[in-house]
Design a protein around this motif. Structure first.
Motif, PDB file in Angstrom:
ATOM      1  N   VAL A 205       0.837  -1.210   0.000  1.00 32.91           N
ATOM      2  CA  VAL A 205       0.000   0.000   0.000  1.00 32.91           C
ATOM      3  C   VAL A 205       0.867   1.252   0.000  1.00 32.91           C
ATOM      4  CG1 VAL A 205      -1.693   1.338   1.292  1.00 32.91           C
ATOM      5  CG2 VAL A 205      -1.965  -1.141   1.082  1.00 32.91           C
ATOM      6  N   LYS A 206       1.861   1.296   0.888  1.00 34.13           N
ATOM      7  CA  LYS A 206       2.719   2.486   0.934  1.00 34.13           C
ATOM      8  C   LYS A 206       3.529   2.636  -0.352  1.00 34.13           C
ATOM      9  CE  LYS A 206       3.244   3.659   5.769  1.00 34.13           C
ATOM     10  NZ  LYS A 206       4.181   4.127   6.811  1.00 34.13           N
ATOM     11  N   GLY A 207       3.905   1.535  -0.955  1.00 35.57           N
ATOM     12  CA  GLY A 207       4.599   1.610  -2.242  1.00 35.57           C
ATOM     13  C   GLY A 207       3.723   2.241  -3.307  1.00 35.57           C
ATOM     14  N   ALA A 208       2.451   1.839  -3.350  1.00 35.94           N
ATOM     15  CA  ALA A 208       1.525   2.417  -4.329  1.00 35.94           C
ATOM     16  C   ALA A 208       1.292   3.903  -4.070  1.00 35.94           C
ATOM     17  CB  ALA A 208       0.195   1.658  -4.289  1.00 35.94           C
ATOM     18  N   LEU A 209       1.188   4.273  -2.794  1.00 32.11           N
ATOM     19  CA  LEU A 209       1.003   5.687  -2.459  1.00 32.11           C
ATOM     20  C   LEU A 209       2.222   6.519  -2.854  1.00 32.11           C
ATOM     21  CD1 LEU A 209      -0.660   5.343   1.075  1.00 32.11           C
ATOM     22  CD2 LEU A 209      -1.782   5.951  -1.076  1.00 32.11           C
ATOM     23  N   LEU A 210       3.418   5.962  -2.657  1.00 33.50           N
ATOM     24  CA  LEU A 210       4.641   6.666  -3.042  1.00 33.50           C
ATOM     25  C   LEU A 210       4.689   6.881  -4.554  1.00 33.50           C
ATOM     26  CD1 LEU A 210       7.465   7.823  -2.561  1.00 33.50           C
ATOM     27  CD2 LEU A 210       8.341   5.470  -2.536  1.00 33.50           C
ATOM     28  N   VAL A 211       4.316   5.866  -5.325  1.00 34.21           N
ATOM     29  CA  VAL A 211       4.301   6.003  -6.785  1.00 34.21           C
ATOM     30  C   VAL A 211       3.311   7.088  -7.199  1.00 34.21           C
ATOM     31  CG1 VAL A 211       3.726   4.838  -8.948  1.00 34.21           C
ATOM     32  CG2 VAL A 211       5.049   3.631  -7.196  1.00 34.21           C
ATOM     33  N   ALA A 212       2.124   7.081  -6.606  1.00 33.60           N
ATOM     34  CA  ALA A 212       1.106   8.070  -6.966  1.00 33.60           C
ATOM     35  C   ALA A 212       1.585   9.484  -6.644  1.00 33.60           C
ATOM     36  CB  ALA A 212      -0.197   7.765  -6.221  1.00 33.60           C
ATOM     37  N   VAL A 421      -0.064  11.493   3.223  1.00 29.69           N
ATOM     38  CA  VAL A 421      -0.983  10.542   2.585  1.00 29.69           C
ATOM     39  C   VAL A 421      -0.887   9.175   3.269  1.00 29.69           C
ATOM     40  CG1 VAL A 421      -1.475   9.303   0.458  1.00 29.69           C
ATOM     41  CG2 VAL A 421      -0.969  11.736   0.372  1.00 29.69           C
ATOM     42  N   SER A 422       0.309   8.754   3.615  1.00 33.10           N
ATOM     43  CA  SER A 422       0.480   7.467   4.287  1.00 33.10           C
ATOM     44  C   SER A 422      -0.210   7.458   5.644  1.00 33.10           C
ATOM     45  CB  SER A 422       1.970   7.154   4.468  1.00 33.10           C
ATOM     46  OG  SER A 422       2.600   6.941   3.223  1.00 33.10           O
ATOM     47  N   PHE A 423      -0.047   8.570   6.392  1.00 31.37           N
ATOM     48  CA  PHE A 423      -0.676   8.623   7.713  1.00 31.37           C
ATOM     49  C   PHE A 423      -2.194   8.573   7.603  1.00 31.37           C
ATOM     50  CE2 PHE A 423      -2.379  11.048  11.355  1.00 31.37           C
ATOM     51  CZ  PHE A 423      -1.898  10.244  12.387  1.00 31.37           C
ATOM     52  N   LEU A 424      -2.737   9.300   6.629  1.00 31.03           N
ATOM     53  CA  LEU A 424      -4.194   9.372   6.499  1.00 31.03           C
ATOM     54  C   LEU A 424      -4.794   8.115   5.885  1.00 31.03           C
ATOM     55  CD1 LEU A 424      -4.609  13.072   5.292  1.00 31.03           C
ATOM     56  CD2 LEU A 424      -4.946  12.156   7.598  1.00 31.03           C
ATOM     57  N   ALA A 425      -4.070   7.470   4.960  1.00 33.69           N
ATOM     58  CA  ALA A 425      -4.633   6.316   4.240  1.00 33.69           C
ATOM     59  C   ALA A 425      -4.086   4.980   4.735  1.00 33.69           C
ATOM     60  CB  ALA A 425      -4.352   6.465   2.742  1.00 33.69           C
ATOM     61  N   ALA A 426      -2.776   4.892   4.927  1.00 29.32           N
ATOM     62  CA  ALA A 426      -2.182   3.599   5.272  1.00 29.32           C
ATOM     63  C   ALA A 426      -2.382   3.238   6.742  1.00 29.32           C
ATOM     64  CB  ALA A 426      -0.692   3.600   4.933  1.00 29.32           C
ATOM     65  N   THR A 427      -2.389   4.221   7.629  1.00 33.22           N
ATOM     66  CA  THR A 427      -2.542   3.908   9.056  1.00 33.22           C
ATOM     67  C   THR A 427      -3.878   3.245   9.361  1.00 33.22           C
ATOM     68  OG1 THR A 427      -1.045   5.719   9.663  1.00 33.22           O
ATOM     69  CG2 THR A 427      -2.482   4.865  11.386  1.00 33.22           C
TER      70      THR A 427
END
Length: 441
Positions: A205-212, A421-427
């Motif tokens: 998930v975090k990998g996909a968010l980083l790419v986006a 984005v990671s904090f809001l979506a991945a957490t």
């Protein structure tokens, strides 16, 4: 020791002295005003001169399995560089990368994650791969000055410390956390259970968010043509032997729940084999090229947390934080968010390498206040310290900036966006995955 000195470090004075040493060391490590090896040696000297704890506590880091896993990771990383196996893997990556900009960035991020399984050293992967990433950018037409080149270098640089948090032996923060948990609580983490708990969210998930975030903040496009690369030479004998060593090492890591051998001793055995004459791929003299300053830094962190725990400073800090943190039994979602926030907060004071040492030293206090068991409290922090907001929080990102000639402004823009984005979506997804898999108890 004089009576006055004994009085100074006795009782409450010991706690005050330990707190001063904690602030001094963490401040120097975070700011980089003094080389980290000098700060580490300073810690050992002051801790022993002030008699803050017995020698077995001060130097407990050298007996930790995590110390030896860091050391063995350095050896394996050097072997990957020396034999050319790392470069071969990168060249094979180039042959598989899509000829589209989003696919190009996604391929680099995915390769960063996969390389962490066989090369357990963030700085080693950065040193090996950033020049390769630059060469790939040139081959795909992303010349210097183009946003796509900046995005590609930063995506790989940020993915290296962020995504490797999902793989137990793959970065220093994980090893600091595991080593501190072993030193303070006698807890030994398993490779496969750890991977199963963290990889789906912290890796994928975090990998996909980083790419986006990379594609949105540094938009670019490729011409759609795959570059022609020269054919790879045949595998050398050294590359074959190293590939066999790495395959066995990875297989034993993945099956540690069956045979019970900790990952550190498997990694150490692989390092020894790499250095054996006739069998390995490195000469014994090559060990002199290993940056042992990082190993001493890790050992000093373990010793510092041992002192924090033994002097009672950890309990005092825990009580102070609990007066501010809304932790209470029966509120798992809020407790999860609070513990993640505490782990992130330590990042700003102590960077990703030091934050797990501070958090883990307080884990028992957090466990009692939240109602989570100790293992759950320890695992929640990984969600926090893998959520990076600023480049200085992870030395590999700074190294990637230097090698790739990327500005601090651009690096901060991407780390901050990815962190938010990671904090809001991945957490929240991590919380749901923990609940689904029984990671919270």
């Amino acid at each position: 020791m004089s009576a006055a000195a004994a009085s100074m470090v006795g009782g409450q004075g010991t706690v005050v002295a330990a707190g001063g040493l904690l602030v001094l060391c963490m401040g120097l490590w975070a700011t980089g005003l003094v080389a980290e090896i000098v700060t580490a040696l300073m810690f050992f000297a002051l801790a022993m001169l002030l008699e803050l704890a017995p020698a077995q506590t001060v130097f407990s880091g050298f007996a930790s399995s995590a110390f030896w896993l860091v050391t063995s990771g350095m050896v394996v990383g050097l072997a990957m560089n020396r034999t050319g196996l790392g470069d071969r893997l990168a060249r094979r990556l180039a042959a598989q990368l899509p000829a589209s900009y989003p696919g190009f960035v996604a391929g680099l991020v995915a390769f960063s994650f996969l390389l962490a399984f066989v090369m357990p050293s963030n700085l080693g992967r950065i040193a090996l791969m950033v020049p390769v990433v630059i060469a790939l950018c040139d081959a795909f037409g992303l010349e210097a000055g183009r946003p796509g080149r900046t995005g590609a270098v930063l995506a790989f640089g940020i993915a290296t410390p962020m995504l490797s948090a999902a793989i137990l032996p793959a970065n220093v923060p994980n090893l600091v956390m595991a080593g501190t948990a072993e030193t303070l609580f006698g807890i030994h983490l398993g490779y496969l259970p750890y991977l199963f708990l963290h990889a789906p969210v912290l890796g994928f998930v975090k990998g996909a968010l980083l790419v986006a975030c990379t594609v949105l903040l540094f938009p670019d496009r490729l011409d759609g043509k795959r570059p022609e690369l020269p054919p790879l030479p045949p595998l050398s004998g050294e590359e074959r032997r190293l590939a066999a060593i790495l395959t066995v090492m990875l297989g034993l890591w993945l099956s540690d729940g069956w045979h019970g051998i900790p990952p550190a001793w498997i990694g150490l055995a692989a390092a020894v084999i790499c250095l054996l004459p006739g069998v390995g791929v490195l000469s014994p003299q090559s060990f002199g090229e290993i940056p042992l300053k990082t190993c001493f830094y890790v050992a000093a962190l373990f010793g510092l947390t041992g002192i924090v725990n033994e002097t009672g400073l950890g309990a005092d800090l825990g009580h102070a934080l609990l007066g501010l943190a809304p932790l209470e039994p029966g509120a798992p979602a809020r407790n999860f968010a609070t513990l993640t926030g505490l782990s992130i907060g330590f990042l700003f004071a102590a960077t990703a390498n030091g934050a797990p040492a501070l958090y883990t030293a307080l884990a028992e206090e957090f466990s009692r206040a939240s109602g989570f068991d100790l293992m759950s409290v320890l695992m929640v922090q990984v969600v926090g310290y893998s959520t990076l907001f600023l480049p200085y929080q992870a030395p590999p990102i700074v190294m990637a900036m230097d090698l790739g000639r990327v500005s601090l402004r651009d690096a901060t823009k991407l780390t901050l966006a990815t962190g938010i984005v990671s904090f809001l979506a991945a957490t929240p997804l991590a919380y749901l995955w923990f609940r689904l898999t029984g990671g919270l108890a």
